[in-house]
Design an enzyme around this catalytic site. Structure first.
Site, PDB file in Angstrom:
ATOM      1  N   GLU A 214       0.872 -12.217  -2.661  1.00  0.00           N
ATOM      2  CA  GLU A 214      -0.575 -12.457  -2.587  1.00  0.00           C
ATOM      3  C   GLU A 214      -1.281 -12.135  -3.892  1.00  0.00           C
ATOM      4  O   GLU A 214      -2.321 -12.711  -4.208  1.00  0.00           O
ATOM      5  CB  GLU A 214      -1.185 -11.669  -1.421  1.00  0.00           C
TER       6      GLU A 214
ATOM      7  N   HIS B   8       4.574  -8.447  -4.322  1.00  0.00           N
ATOM      8  CA  HIS B   8       3.265  -8.832  -3.780  1.00  0.00           C
ATOM      9  C   HIS B   8       3.013 -10.309  -4.062  1.00  0.00           C
ATOM     10  O   HIS B   8       2.415 -10.654  -5.084  1.00  0.00           O
ATOM     11  CB  HIS B   8       2.156  -8.001  -4.436  1.00  0.00           C
TER      12      HIS B   8
ATOM     13  N   GLY C 248       0.857  -1.184   0.000  1.00  0.00           N
ATOM     14  CA  GLY C 248       0.000   0.000   0.000  1.00  0.00           C
ATOM     15  C   GLY C 248       0.886   1.224   0.000  1.00  0.00           C
ATOM     16  O   GLY C 248       1.936   1.232  -0.639  1.00  0.00           O
ATOM     17  N   GLU C 249       0.500   2.229   0.738  1.00  0.00           N
ATOM     18  CA  GLU C 249       1.286   3.462   0.859  1.00  0.00           C
ATOM     19  C   GLU C 249       1.948   3.483   2.236  1.00  0.00           C
ATOM     20  O   GLU C 249       1.273   3.687   3.254  1.00  0.00           O
ATOM     21  CB  GLU C 249       0.387   4.688   0.685  1.00  0.00           C
ATOM     22  N   SER C 250       3.242   3.284   2.278  1.00  0.00           N
ATOM     23  CA  SER C 250       3.936   3.177   3.567  1.00  0.00           C
ATOM     24  C   SER C 250       3.810   4.456   4.391  1.00  0.00           C
ATOM     25  O   SER C 250       3.700   4.398   5.619  1.00  0.00           O
ATOM     26  CB  SER C 250       5.407   2.821   3.359  1.00  0.00           C
TER      27      SER C 250
ATOM     28  N   ARG D  50      12.586   3.447  -1.666  1.00  0.00           N
ATOM     29  CA  ARG D  50      11.187   3.390  -2.091  1.00  0.00           C
ATOM     30  C   ARG D  50      11.076   3.523  -3.610  1.00  0.00           C
ATOM     31  O   ARG D  50      11.889   4.191  -4.229  1.00  0.00           O
ATOM     32  CB  ARG D  50      10.392   4.530  -1.430  1.00  0.00           C
TER      33      ARG D  50
ATOM     34  N   CYS E 252       6.083  -5.348   0.126  1.00  0.00           N
ATOM     35  CA  CYS E 252       6.173  -4.044  -0.543  1.00  0.00           C
ATOM     36  C   CYS E 252       6.243  -2.912   0.492  1.00  0.00           C
ATOM     37  O   CYS E 252       7.279  -2.714   1.103  1.00  0.00           O
ATOM     38  CB  CYS E 252       5.035  -3.884  -1.542  1.00  0.00           C
TER      39      CYS E 252
ATOM     40  N   ILE F 283       4.966  -3.688  -7.939  1.00  0.00           N
ATOM     41  CA  ILE F 283       4.153  -2.488  -8.172  1.00  0.00           C
ATOM     42  C   ILE F 283       4.747  -1.356  -7.345  1.00  0.00           C
ATOM     43  O   ILE F 283       4.657  -1.373  -6.121  1.00  0.00           O
ATOM     44  CB  ILE F 283       2.677  -2.719  -7.782  1.00  0.00           C
ATOM     45  N   ARG F 284       5.383  -0.397  -8.009  1.00  0.00           N
ATOM     46  CA  ARG F 284       6.061   0.707  -7.303  1.00  0.00           C
ATOM     47  C   ARG F 284       6.904   0.154  -6.150  1.00  0.00           C
ATOM     48  O   ARG F 284       6.847   0.630  -5.020  1.00  0.00           O
ATOM     49  CB  ARG F 284       5.051   1.741  -6.802  1.00  0.00           C
TER      50      ARG F 284
END
Length: 197
Positions: free
Chosen positions: A182, A180, A50-52, A116, A82, A144-145
């Protein structure tokens, strides 16, 4: 009858549902963790992608940041994927700043320095088959990013790399991936987490 181990998923932001499904698929009872009391009730934890920066801020707002640090320091088994890898890292080389210019914090515990978004922006997301230490079957990894490990301490085991950069690591009870698992239906990392219980 042996009860299923209770494994939390930090449910402040990110791909929570996918980790809940993965944990159930490997025989764990998945518990959403948004409060310190919920954290106290679990034997292991997943910190999702997600967004850390958002997760760290919300952990402060919900009074979870310090309890998370304490449980991790006390040996709680944790899988960070991630953004979860970023939050577990002892050092973030390019921390984001909040609206007031305060650098991003991490929970720490994992003796790595991460960068990041090291593999590029959202449009540069990619998938790769990776070989994981001591496993002949490749892992399908979705980036993903994604962050990457720029430095790993002597106690950190590198499980997989992209080029020369580690993207899956383990240190004691902490396991982290830059990708990821999952999202690709890859359950080996969730099994490894549950196997510690």
């Amino acid at each position: 009858m042996v009860s299923a181990p209770r494994v939390g998923v930090l449910a402040l932001q990110g791909d929570v549902r996918e980790h809940v499904e993965a944990l159930r698929a490997v025989g764990a009872e998945a518990v959403l963790v948004r409060r310190a009391s919920e954290l106290e009730s679990v034997s292991a934890l997943v910190i999702p992608g997600g967004e850390s920066t958002v997760m760290a801020r919300l952990a402060r707002v919900f009074g979870l940041f310090v309890p998370l640090q304490q449980r991790i320091a006390a040996g709680l088994p944790v899988l960070g994927t991630c953004a979860g890898m970023i939050l577990l890292a002892d050092s973030i080389l390019d921390p984001a700043a909040d609206g007031e210019g305060v650098p991003q914090e991490s929970l720490g515990g994992l003796d790595v320095a991460v960068r990041r978004n090291a593999f590029g922006r959202q449009v540069e997301s990619f998938e790769a088959d990776l070989l994981i230490a001591e496993d002949p079957r490749p892992v399908r990894a979705v980036f993903i990013r994604a962050p990457r490990v720029e430095r790993a301490g002597p106690g950190v085991e590198v499980l997989a790399s992209v080029g020369e950069h580690p993207v899956a690591v383990r240190q004691g009870s902490l396991l982290a991936t830059a990708f990821h698992p999952e999202s690709a239906g890859e359950l080996r990392f969730h099994r490894a987490l549950v196997a510690q219980l």
